[in-house]
Design an enzyme around this catalytic site. Structure first.
Site, PDB file in Angstrom:
ATOM      1  CB  CYS A  77      -1.348  -0.313   1.622  1.00 56.49           C
ATOM      2  SG  CYS A  77      -0.380   0.061   3.078  1.00 56.49           S
ATOM      3  NE  ARG A 127      -4.341   1.365   1.579  1.00 56.50           N
ATOM      4  CZ  ARG A 127      -4.378   1.708   0.349  1.00 56.50           C
ATOM      5  NH1 ARG A 127      -4.930   1.906  -0.672  1.00 56.50           N
ATOM      6  NH2 ARG A 127      -3.171   3.017   0.681  1.00 56.50           N
ATOM      7  CG  ASP A 156      -5.846   5.718   2.099  1.00 52.65           C
ATOM      8  OD1 ASP A 156      -5.200   5.242   3.274  1.00 52.65           O
ATOM      9  OD2 ASP A 156      -3.876   6.861   1.763  1.00 52.65           O
TER      10      ASP A 156
HETATM   11  P1  4NP Z   1      -1.383   2.968   3.860  1.00 55.78           P
HETATM   12  O1  4NP Z   1      -2.545   4.423   4.668  1.00 55.78           O
HETATM   13  O2  4NP Z   1      -1.652   2.994   3.073  1.00 55.78           O
HETATM   14  O3  4NP Z   1      -3.177   1.909   4.084  1.00 55.78           O
HETATM   15  O4  4NP Z   1      -0.597   2.767   4.764  1.00 55.78           O
HETATM   16  C1  4NP Z   1      -1.902   4.984   4.669  1.00 55.78           C
HETATM   17  C2  4NP Z   1      -0.842   5.873   5.269  1.00 55.78           C
HETATM   18  C3  4NP Z   1      -0.398   7.191   5.434  1.00 55.78           C
HETATM   19  C4  4NP Z   1      -0.463   7.805   4.512  1.00 55.78           C
HETATM   20  C5  4NP Z   1      -1.026   7.691   3.659  1.00 55.78           C
HETATM   21  C6  4NP Z   1      -2.139   6.342   3.877  1.00 55.78           C
HETATM   22  N1  4NP Z   1       0.111   8.837   4.819  1.00 55.78           N
HETATM   23  O5  4NP Z   1      -0.200   9.818   4.366  1.00 55.78           O
HETATM   24  O6  4NP Z   1       1.678   8.892   5.666  1.00 55.78           O
END
Ligand code: 4NP
Length: 155
Positions: A7, A13, A123
């Site tokens: 991700c 995720r 997300d």
């Molecule tokens: P992930 O979610 O990709 O599912 O781990 C996110 C976690 C952090 C960020 C974006 C999406 N961020 O911009 O810091």
């Protein structure tokens, strides 16, 4: 088979996809065939733990994210993995740009019935708690499908 769930941040995720896949593979009696891990295309959270909301979602369903440490996937470590499972279309694009072979790269929702273009696992980072429940549902619905298709590839 070495399988990396990917991700953006590796805190919401893909860590949950990893523990759900481990659980499903156990349930299917094929855990010994797999090494599952997860990574992000971004580096903001490297070295940190899972998002507390994902950790809570995992715990609610009897899974454990307390020992997760976020890592980034970068071009030099592509060769460590045989299969890459992207959570969304952006992750997919990033992985291709990094040099991941297209025939080793799937979307998490690739094998969902009645879809042509695989939808994203959205997300949940900037949203509310229901986004985390929805994410759990999507990952739970698709983990066994992905594992089944991986086993077919290895056959
Ligand atoms: P992930 O979610 O990709 O599912 O781990 C996110 C976690 C952090 C960020 C974006 C999406 N961020 O911009 O810091």
């Amino acid at each position: 088979m070495r399988v990396l769930f990917v991700c953006l941040g590796n805190i919401c995720r893909s860590p949950l996809a990893e523990v759900i896949a481990n659980h499903e593979a156990e349930r299917m009696g094929v855990a010994a065939r797999f090494h599952f891990a997860s990574a992000g295309t971004g580096n903001w959270h490297v070295g940190g733990g899972a998002d507390p909301r994902s950790a809570q979602t995992a715990q609610t369903h009897g899974l454990d994210l307390s020992t997760h440490t976020a890592q980034q996937i970068t071009a030099p470590t592509i060769g460590d993995w045989q299969w890459f499972i992207a959570m969304d279309a952006d992750n997919h694009t990033q992985l291709l740009a990094m040099g991941v072979p297209a025939n080793r790269l799937w979307m998490m929702r690739q094998f969902e019935p009645n879809t042509t273009t695989p939808p994203d696992v959205p997300d949940p980072y900037y949203g509310g708690a229901d986004g985390f429940d929805h994410m759990y549902q999507l990952l739970g619905d698709n983990a066994a499908r992905v594992i089944g298709q991986l086993l077919k590839q290895a056959a």
